[in-house]
Write a protein that holds these residues in place. Structure first.
Motif, short mmCIF file in Angstrom:
data_model
loop_
_atom_site.label_atom_id
_atom_site.label_comp_id
_atom_site.label_asym_id
_atom_site.label_seq_id
_atom_site.Cartn_x
_atom_site.Cartn_y
_atom_site.Cartn_z
N GLU A 1 46.35 -33.46 79.28
CA GLU A 1 47.28 -33.30 78.16
C GLU A 1 46.75 -33.81 76.82
O GLU A 1 47.44 -34.58 76.13
CB GLU A 1 48.61 -33.98 78.48
CG GLU A 1 49.30 -33.41 79.71
CD GLU A 1 50.65 -34.06 79.96
OE1 GLU A 1 50.76 -35.30 79.78
OE2 GLU A 1 51.58 -33.34 80.32
N GLU B 1 43.25 -24.40 81.94
CA GLU B 1 44.66 -24.67 82.24
C GLU B 1 44.80 -25.95 83.07
O GLU B 1 45.67 -26.79 82.79
CB GLU B 1 45.27 -23.49 82.99
CG GLU B 1 45.44 -22.23 82.17
CD GLU B 1 46.02 -21.11 83.00
OE1 GLU B 1 47.24 -21.15 83.28
OE2 GLU B 1 45.26 -20.19 83.39
N HIS B 2 43.97 -26.09 84.08
CA HIS B 2 44.01 -27.30 84.92
C HIS B 2 43.75 -28.55 84.09
O HIS B 2 44.46 -29.57 84.24
CB HIS B 2 42.97 -27.18 86.04
CG HIS B 2 42.78 -28.45 86.82
ND1 HIS B 2 43.73 -28.94 87.70
CD2 HIS B 2 41.75 -29.35 86.85
CE1 HIS B 2 43.31 -30.08 88.23
NE2 HIS B 2 42.11 -30.35 87.73
N LYS C 1 46.82 -29.29 81.81
CA LYS C 1 47.96 -29.79 82.59
C LYS C 1 47.74 -31.23 83.03
O LYS C 1 48.67 -32.04 83.06
CB LYS C 1 48.18 -28.91 83.83
CG LYS C 1 48.73 -27.53 83.56
CD LYS C 1 48.79 -26.73 84.87
CE LYS C 1 49.23 -25.31 84.65
NZ LYS C 1 49.18 -24.50 85.90
N THR C 2 46.50 -31.55 83.39
CA THR C 2 46.20 -32.86 83.98
C THR C 2 46.02 -33.94 82.93
O THR C 2 46.51 -35.07 83.10
CB THR C 2 44.93 -32.77 84.85
OG1 THR C 2 45.10 -31.72 85.81
CG2 THR C 2 44.68 -34.08 85.58
N LEU D 1 51.65 -23.46 78.03
CA LEU D 1 51.55 -24.90 78.32
C LEU D 1 51.92 -25.76 77.12
O LEU D 1 51.80 -26.99 77.18
CB LEU D 1 50.12 -25.23 78.78
CG LEU D 1 49.69 -24.62 80.11
CD1 LEU D 1 48.22 -24.92 80.37
CD2 LEU D 1 50.55 -25.13 81.26
#
Length: 268
Positions: free
Chosen positions: A28, A21-22, A25-26, A52
């Motif tokens: 993409e 997930e990190h 998000k960071t 996401l």
């Protein structure tokens, strides 16, 4: 609009879903290919990824071992393949077709067998299995389908070039860098007309690693890495490659995988 494809041996997707997930998000990426998910399809943690924006998820998983998954913001077609290399029932391959700006691309996601510790198939069946797997991969051609380009990513568990390992001389008899493995992987590339995109942006005389062992007390200081993770393509995509990113810092994240993500960005 650029196109970005990432590959990452996550070493258990359920254990490290927070890191996934990190990363998404960071950084993409449009598509993330995971290996060693160690998860049956019906237990894959799709929900937080879909939240996401990665609504298109295909898996080829099994309980406790191996497994690959392709996670995408772009729609994936029904032209899905899950090849059973060597006919032993392992979940080690998944390919999908997607379209970006009217260009159709077949994306292969591989997790090649590690091969055990002893580089001798007469005493180590795991090494023999790895060589047989590589032999079958030689039949995979980057231009196999008319009108469809190809990208091949994954943990191929072989570091083929001299500067893909921390010490060429010391690793010549170590599984992942032995001459028979290297020759086999180079044949996969040449027979299939594949282009090693990472080495198109990072010259072969420069050190390039994607994996650092858990055994090192200080992996960063020791820097005894290997390039086990790869991104290849059909020749028509080479000119469109703009950036290769090897996310070395991910090896230092909390409870990390021993592999780091690699991202290829294309100006398509």
């Amino acid at each position: 609009m650029p196109l970005s494809i990432a590959t990452w041996n996550i070493n258990s997707v359920r254990l490290r879903i927070g890191l996934v997930e990190h990363f998404l998000k960071t950084y993409e990426p449009d598509i993330l290919c995971l290996q060693e998910t160690k998860c049956p399809n019906d237990q894959f943690p799709s929900k937080p990824l879909k939240a996401l924006g990665y609504e298109h998820i295909l898996m080829h998983g099994q309980k406790g071992y191996h497994g690959v998954a392709t996670i995408s913001r772009l729609p994936l077609t029904e032209l899905v393949e899950r090849r059973d290399y060597c006919g032993v029932g392992d979940a080690r391959h998944l390919s999908v077709v997607f379209t970006h700006r009217r260009k159709s691309i077949r994306l292969h996601n591989f997790y090649v067998p590690a091969g055990g510790d002893e580089p001798d198939r007469t005493i180590n069946p795991k090494f023999g299995h790895k060589l047989d797997f590589i032999e079958e991969m030689k039949l995979l051609h980057a231009e196999a389908e008319a009108g469809i380009s190809s990208i091949l990513v994954g943990d191929l568990n072989i570091a083929p070039l001299e500067h893909d390992v921390w010490s060429h001389k010391q690793l010549l008899k170590i599984v992942s860098h032995t001459p028979v493995e290297v020759e086999g992987l180079m044949e996969v590339m040449t027979k299939g007309a594949w282009v090693d995109l990472m080495r198109r942006k990072i010259p072969a005389d420069q050190k390039l690693y994607t994996w650092w062992s858990y055994r090192a007390q200080d992996w960063n200081a020791a820097d005894r890495g290997r390039r086990l993770d790869h991104i290849w393509s059909s020749a028509d995509l080479e000119a469109h490659l703009s950036v290769i990113t090897v996310l070395r810092e991910a090896r230092g994240w909390e409870r990390p995988s021993d592999h780091v993500p690699v991202i290829a960005t294309f100006d398509l």
